[in-house]
Design a protein around this motif. Structure first.
Motif, PDB file in Angstrom:
ATOM      1  N   MET A  44      89.361  46.054  64.866  1.00 14.36           N
ATOM      2  CA  MET A  44      88.340  46.733  64.070  1.00 14.36           C
ATOM      3  C   MET A  44      87.996  48.109  64.623  1.00 14.36           C
ATOM      4  O   MET A  44      87.247  48.850  64.020  1.00 14.36           O
ATOM      5  CB  MET A  44      87.065  45.879  64.032  1.00 14.36           C
ATOM      6  CG  MET A  44      87.238  44.532  63.358  1.00 14.36           C
ATOM      7  SD  MET A  44      87.526  44.709  61.596  1.00 14.36           S
ATOM      8  CE  MET A  44      85.900  45.233  61.058  1.00 14.36           C
ATOM      9  N   GLU A  79      82.997  40.149  56.918  1.00 13.53           N
ATOM     10  CA  GLU A  79      83.006  38.901  57.684  1.00 13.53           C
ATOM     11  C   GLU A  79      83.322  39.177  59.151  1.00 13.53           C
ATOM     12  O   GLU A  79      82.730  38.581  60.046  1.00 13.53           O
ATOM     13  CB  GLU A  79      84.044  37.931  57.109  1.00 13.53           C
ATOM     14  CG  GLU A  79      83.690  37.336  55.758  1.00 13.53           C
ATOM     15  CD  GLU A  79      82.703  36.176  55.861  1.00 13.53           C
ATOM     16  OE1 GLU A  79      82.200  35.927  56.973  1.00 13.53           O
ATOM     17  OE2 GLU A  79      82.440  35.543  54.834  1.00 13.53           O
ATOM     18  N   ARG A  80      84.240  40.075  59.392  1.00  7.19           N
ATOM     19  CA  ARG A  80      84.639  40.365  60.767  1.00  7.19           C
ATOM     20  C   ARG A  80      83.620  41.250  61.482  1.00  7.19           C
ATOM     21  O   ARG A  80      83.462  41.173  62.697  1.00  7.19           O
ATOM     22  CB  ARG A  80      86.017  41.034  60.763  1.00  7.19           C
ATOM     23  CG  ARG A  80      87.124  40.107  60.244  1.00  7.19           C
ATOM     24  CD  ARG A  80      88.387  40.859  59.903  1.00  7.19           C
ATOM     25  NE  ARG A  80      88.988  41.482  61.079  1.00  7.19           N
ATOM     26  CZ  ARG A  80      90.023  42.320  61.019  1.00  7.19           C
ATOM     27  NH1 ARG A  80      90.543  42.653  59.851  1.00  7.19           N
ATOM     28  NH2 ARG A  80      90.520  42.832  62.128  1.00  7.19           N
ATOM     29  N   GLU A 125      86.356  40.638  53.532  1.00  2.00           N
ATOM     30  CA  GLU A 125      86.964  40.222  54.802  1.00  2.00           C
ATOM     31  C   GLU A 125      86.498  41.113  55.949  1.00  2.00           C
ATOM     32  O   GLU A 125      86.204  40.628  57.044  1.00  2.00           O
ATOM     33  CB  GLU A 125      88.491  40.271  54.682  1.00  2.00           C
ATOM     34  CG  GLU A 125      89.210  39.837  55.954  1.00  2.00           C
ATOM     35  CD  GLU A 125      90.717  39.925  55.835  1.00  2.00           C
ATOM     36  OE1 GLU A 125      91.408  39.740  56.862  1.00  2.00           O
ATOM     37  OE2 GLU A 125      91.206  40.180  54.718  1.00  2.00           O
ATOM     38  N   ASP A 167      86.033  43.795  67.906  1.00  2.70           N
ATOM     39  CA  ASP A 167      87.332  43.338  68.367  1.00  2.70           C
ATOM     40  C   ASP A 167      88.343  44.467  68.207  1.00  2.70           C
ATOM     41  O   ASP A 167      88.135  45.422  67.461  1.00  2.70           O
ATOM     42  CB  ASP A 167      87.761  42.073  67.616  1.00  2.70           C
ATOM     43  CG  ASP A 167      87.977  42.307  66.133  1.00  2.70           C
ATOM     44  OD1 ASP A 167      88.780  43.189  65.805  1.00  2.70           O
ATOM     45  OD2 ASP A 167      87.361  41.591  65.331  1.00  2.70           O
TER      46      ASP A 167
END
Length: 321
Positions: free
Chosen positions: A11, A83-84, A80, A8
């Motif tokens: 990122m 996770e992404r 986090e 995304d």
């Protein structure tokens, strides 16, 4: 470039520092660490030693400038950023493996894929037969694994690739999940056919005067109790069961009541000594929907399954009575 396109926008700064020198084995290690939460199980899956996994994790941490995983009572807990990263990297590896193996497209006539679908026991008895019948005709070598529906885990299972599709009534609003409305259902009361007090049109007082069997909220059917709570009432619960399929025989042998969706009401009344009745309060119709993960990369097999389920189950709303 595959990995860069898979991430995304937020990122891309992280990936741009490492995409030039991507080690796919490291990416596989990351994905397995995320899925297993264990260096030991990751090593077993990759047929390498645990120190090799620890070394790979150190390289990953340097490459992404993040801890990625921390120790917790339940194993390795992802950060986090991890996770992404996981859904995109997991998809990217799938596409790469499919392309290398020559399976970049999905051919239902020859595929031997196993599709994983989350559904309640109601879905198994009222929806799965039509899906399997069509699958047998169009993809004779494919298989289906039905996973128990746990509404709290649905988004995670879709994002992690543990489920290809989910069929349920509660609405899930998440931008990365594709929702396809299939059909609407109403609720009916269910009782023993020879119930001594409850007929076809009980009053609210008569209904609340009886004891009830309710199904675990994890199945997603909580509309009756939500509406009663809104009206300031509650059912007296005689038993709680994990599945709807237990209801017909339980009700046939007792004077308890329950509430079921219209899609299975006819199945239950034909198979057991039970009858439906009109609930003495209004429950809004519920919409049964199909959920799949919005993938950044092509997923021909999942897309094909989505279309098969939509074309098989989609129907016009039931007429009101």
């Amino acid at each position: 470039m595959v990995l860069m396109n898979a991430v995304d926008p937020d990122m891309r700064g992280i990936y741009s520092r490492c995409v030039v020198d991507v080690d796919l084995n490291l990416m596989k290690t990351f994905v397995l660490l995320y899925e297993t939460r264990s260096a030991t199980r990751t090593a077993e899956a990759l047929f390498i030693t645990q120190p090799s996994v620890s070394h790979a994790l150190r390289r990953l941490r340097r490459q992404f400038n993040d801890e990625l995983f921390t120790r917790s009572p339940d194993g390795l807990a992802p950060t986090e950023i991890a996770e992404r990263m996981y859904p995109r990297l997991q998809q990217a590896l799938e596409v790469i493996e499919e392309t290398v193996s020559g399976a970049g497209r999905f051919d239902p006539a020859t595929s031997q894929r196993t599709f994983r679908i989350c559904a309640t026991d109601l879905g198994e008895i009222s929806l799965l037969p039509a899906i399997l019948a069509r699958l047998e005709r169009e993809a004779p070598n494919c298989a289906v694994e039905v996973l128990p529906l746990d509404m709290a885990a649905v988004p995670r299972h879709l994002r992690q690739g543990r489920a290809d599709a989910v069929i349920c009534t509660p609405r899930i609003d998440a931008p990365d999940l594709q929702r396809d409305a299939l059909f609407q259902e109403r609720y009916f009361g269910l009782r023993a056919r020879a119930h001594p007090r409850i007929g076809d049109h009980p009053t609210l007082a008569e209904y609340l005067g009886e004891r009830h069997i309710v199904v675990d909220p994890a199945a997603g059917h909580v509309d009756a109790d939500m509406e009663l709570t809104r009206l300031g009432h509650r059912r007296e619960v005689a038993a709680r069961v994990p599945h709807f399929t237990a209801l017909p025989e339980l009700l046939a042998r007792t004077h308890y009541l329950s509430a079921v969706p219209s899609g299975v009401a006819g199945l239950f009344t034909r198979s057991s000594e039970v009858a439906t009745f009109r609930l003495p309060f209004e429950i809004p119709t519920v919409e049964v929907s199909l959920y799949t993960y919005r993938r950044a990369l092509p997923a021909p097999g999942t897309d094909w399954l989505r279309e098969l389920i939509r074309n098989t189950l989609r129907r016009e709303p039931e007429p009101s009575t």
